[in-house]
Design a protein around this motif. Structure first.
Motif, PDB file in Angstrom:
ATOM      1  N   ALA A  25       0.905  -1.218   0.045  1.00  0.00           N
ATOM      2  CA  ALA A  25      -0.222   0.085   0.057  1.00  0.00           C
ATOM      3  C   ALA A  25       0.852   1.231  -0.180  1.00  0.00           C
ATOM      4  O   ALA A  25       0.349   2.402  -0.445  1.00  0.00           O
ATOM      5  CB  ALA A  25      -1.134  -0.058   1.345  1.00  0.00           C
ATOM      6  N   ASP A  26       2.221   1.160   0.388  1.00  0.00           N
ATOM      7  CA  ASP A  26       3.077   2.386   0.643  1.00  0.00           C
ATOM      8  C   ASP A  26       4.015   2.163  -0.586  1.00  0.00           C
ATOM      9  O   ASP A  26       5.098   2.960  -0.372  1.00  0.00           O
ATOM     10  CB  ASP A  26       3.666   2.420   1.985  1.00  0.00           C
ATOM     11  CG  ASP A  26       2.571   2.825   3.010  1.00  0.00           C
ATOM     12  OD1 ASP A  26       1.832   3.654   2.507  1.00  0.00           O
ATOM     13  OD2 ASP A  26       2.781   2.390   4.115  1.00  0.00           O
ATOM     14  N   GLY A  27       3.884   1.430  -1.529  1.00  0.00           N
ATOM     15  CA  GLY A  27       4.773   1.324  -2.628  1.00  0.00           C
ATOM     16  C   GLY A  27       6.040   0.350  -2.379  1.00  0.00           C
ATOM     17  O   GLY A  27       6.965   0.279  -2.897  1.00  0.00           O
ATOM     18  N   GLY A  28       5.924  -0.315  -1.248  1.00  0.00           N
ATOM     19  CA  GLY A  28       7.003  -1.397  -0.929  1.00  0.00           C
ATOM     20  C   GLY A  28       6.735  -3.005  -1.019  1.00  0.00           C
ATOM     21  O   GLY A  28       5.511  -3.190  -1.258  1.00  0.00           O
ATOM     22  N   ASP A  29       7.407  -3.834  -0.419  1.00  0.00           N
ATOM     23  CA  ASP A  29       7.196  -4.908  -0.579  1.00  0.00           C
ATOM     24  C   ASP A  29       8.153  -5.918   0.189  1.00  0.00           C
ATOM     25  O   ASP A  29       9.301  -5.069   0.564  1.00  0.00           O
ATOM     26  CB  ASP A  29       7.005  -5.548  -1.991  1.00  0.00           C
ATOM     27  CG  ASP A  29       6.032  -6.810  -1.962  1.00  0.00           C
ATOM     28  OD1 ASP A  29       5.838  -7.379  -1.104  1.00  0.00           O
ATOM     29  OD2 ASP A  29       5.791  -7.214  -3.166  1.00  0.00           O
ATOM     30  N   MET A  30       8.146  -7.236   0.352  1.00  0.00           N
ATOM     31  CA  MET A  30       9.085  -7.748   1.100  1.00  0.00           C
ATOM     32  C   MET A  30       9.133  -9.167   0.268  1.00  0.00           C
ATOM     33  O   MET A  30       8.046  -9.679  -0.063  1.00  0.00           O
ATOM     34  CB  MET A  30       8.886  -8.110   2.497  1.00  0.00           C
ATOM     35  CG  MET A  30       7.730  -8.921   3.006  1.00  0.00           C
ATOM     36  SD  MET A  30       7.589  -8.837   4.654  1.00  0.00           S
ATOM     37  CE  MET A  30       5.861  -9.090   4.930  1.00  0.00           C
ATOM     38  N   GLU A  31      10.226  -9.797   0.395  1.00  0.00           N
ATOM     39  CA  GLU A  31      10.443 -11.316  -0.128  1.00  0.00           C
ATOM     40  C   GLU A  31      10.968 -12.168   0.944  1.00  0.00           C
ATOM     41  O   GLU A  31      11.867 -11.910   1.623  1.00  0.00           O
ATOM     42  CB  GLU A  31      11.170 -11.115  -1.130  1.00  0.00           C
ATOM     43  CG  GLU A  31      10.964 -10.532  -2.421  1.00  0.00           C
ATOM     44  CD  GLU A  31      12.031 -10.256  -3.587  1.00  0.00           C
ATOM     45  OE1 GLU A  31      13.282 -10.805  -3.500  1.00  0.00           O
ATOM     46  OE2 GLU A  31      11.857  -9.569  -4.620  1.00  0.00           O
ATOM     47  N   TYR A  32      10.281 -13.409   1.044  1.00  0.00           N
ATOM     48  CA  TYR A  32      10.425 -14.227   2.006  1.00  0.00           C
ATOM     49  C   TYR A  32      12.020 -14.976   1.341  1.00  0.00           C
ATOM     50  O   TYR A  32      12.019 -15.129   0.200  1.00  0.00           O
ATOM     51  CB  TYR A  32       9.510 -15.321   2.005  1.00  0.00           C
ATOM     52  CG  TYR A  32      10.002 -16.562   3.022  1.00  0.00           C
ATOM     53  CD1 TYR A  32      10.153 -16.477   4.340  1.00  0.00           C
ATOM     54  CD2 TYR A  32      10.656 -17.789   2.324  1.00  0.00           C
ATOM     55  CE1 TYR A  32      10.473 -17.693   4.926  1.00  0.00           C
ATOM     56  CE2 TYR A  32      11.118 -18.859   2.868  1.00  0.00           C
ATOM     57  CZ  TYR A  32      10.875 -18.765   4.409  1.00  0.00           C
ATOM     58  OH  TYR A  32      11.372 -19.729   5.264  1.00  0.00           O
ATOM     59  N   VAL A  33      13.082 -15.000   2.428  1.00  0.00           N
ATOM     60  CA  VAL A  33      14.101 -15.578   1.799  1.00  0.00           C
ATOM     61  C   VAL A  33      14.482 -17.029   2.350  1.00  0.00           C
ATOM     62  O   VAL A  33      14.538 -18.217   1.646  1.00  0.00           O
ATOM     63  CB  VAL A  33      15.477 -14.478   2.183  1.00  0.00           C
ATOM     64  CG1 VAL A  33      16.768 -15.343   1.972  1.00  0.00           C
ATOM     65  CG2 VAL A  33      15.122 -13.358   1.632  1.00  0.00           C
ATOM     66  N   SER A  34      14.442 -17.119   3.763  1.00  0.00           N
ATOM     67  CA  SER A  34      14.562 -18.491   4.349  1.00  0.00           C
ATOM     68  C   SER A  34      14.337 -18.248   5.945  1.00  0.00           C
ATOM     69  O   SER A  34      13.999 -17.258   6.516  1.00  0.00           O
ATOM     70  CB  SER A  34      16.190 -18.989   4.389  1.00  0.00           C
ATOM     71  OG  SER A  34      17.030 -17.983   5.038  1.00  0.00           O
ATOM     72  N   LEU A  35      14.187 -19.663   6.463  1.00  0.00           N
ATOM     73  CA  LEU A  35      14.178 -19.656   7.865  1.00  0.00           C
ATOM     74  C   LEU A  35      15.357 -20.325   8.346  1.00  0.00           C
ATOM     75  O   LEU A  35      15.485 -21.593   7.666  1.00  0.00           O
ATOM     76  CB  LEU A  35      12.745 -20.439   8.154  1.00  0.00           C
ATOM     77  CG  LEU A  35      12.469 -20.851   9.527  1.00  0.00           C
ATOM     78  CD1 LEU A  35      12.150 -19.482  10.404  1.00  0.00           C
ATOM     79  CD2 LEU A  35      11.411 -21.795   9.747  1.00  0.00           C
TER      80      LEU A  35
END
Length: 85
Positions: A25-35
């Motif tokens: 909603a604010d123009g960003g995002d995140m990507e899951y990398v690992s656990l």
């Protein structure tokens, strides 16, 4: 009954997907990398979040709190940086 057992990683990925729209909603995002083996969730912030000076606060106060509520076994959320940052 196989397939009904949800791993911690599955639960974490679902929680990440539930939180993503707030960043988008604010123009960003995140990507899951690992656990990792210490139950730390590694994420990469992208878009507006990748260059935002408030990204660490968003990660710790927002994403980490949400993931710990959804997945109590999570110990920490850490940001993985691109090479060269």
């Amino acid at each position: 009954m196989a397939g009904e057992t949800k791993t911690l990683e599955d639960t974490v990925k679902e929680a990440v997907e539930m939180f993503r729209p707030q960043l988008q909603a604010d123009g960003g995002d995140m990507e899951y990398v690992s656990l990792d083996d210490q139950n730390r969730v590694h994420l990469k912030l992208v878009g507006a979040c990748g260059s935002c000076p408030m990204a660490v606060m968003t990660l710790k106060m927002g994403v980490e709190r949400y993931l710990k509520d959804a997945c109590p076994d999570v110990t920490e959320v850490v940001q993985d940086m691109d090479e060269g940052m």
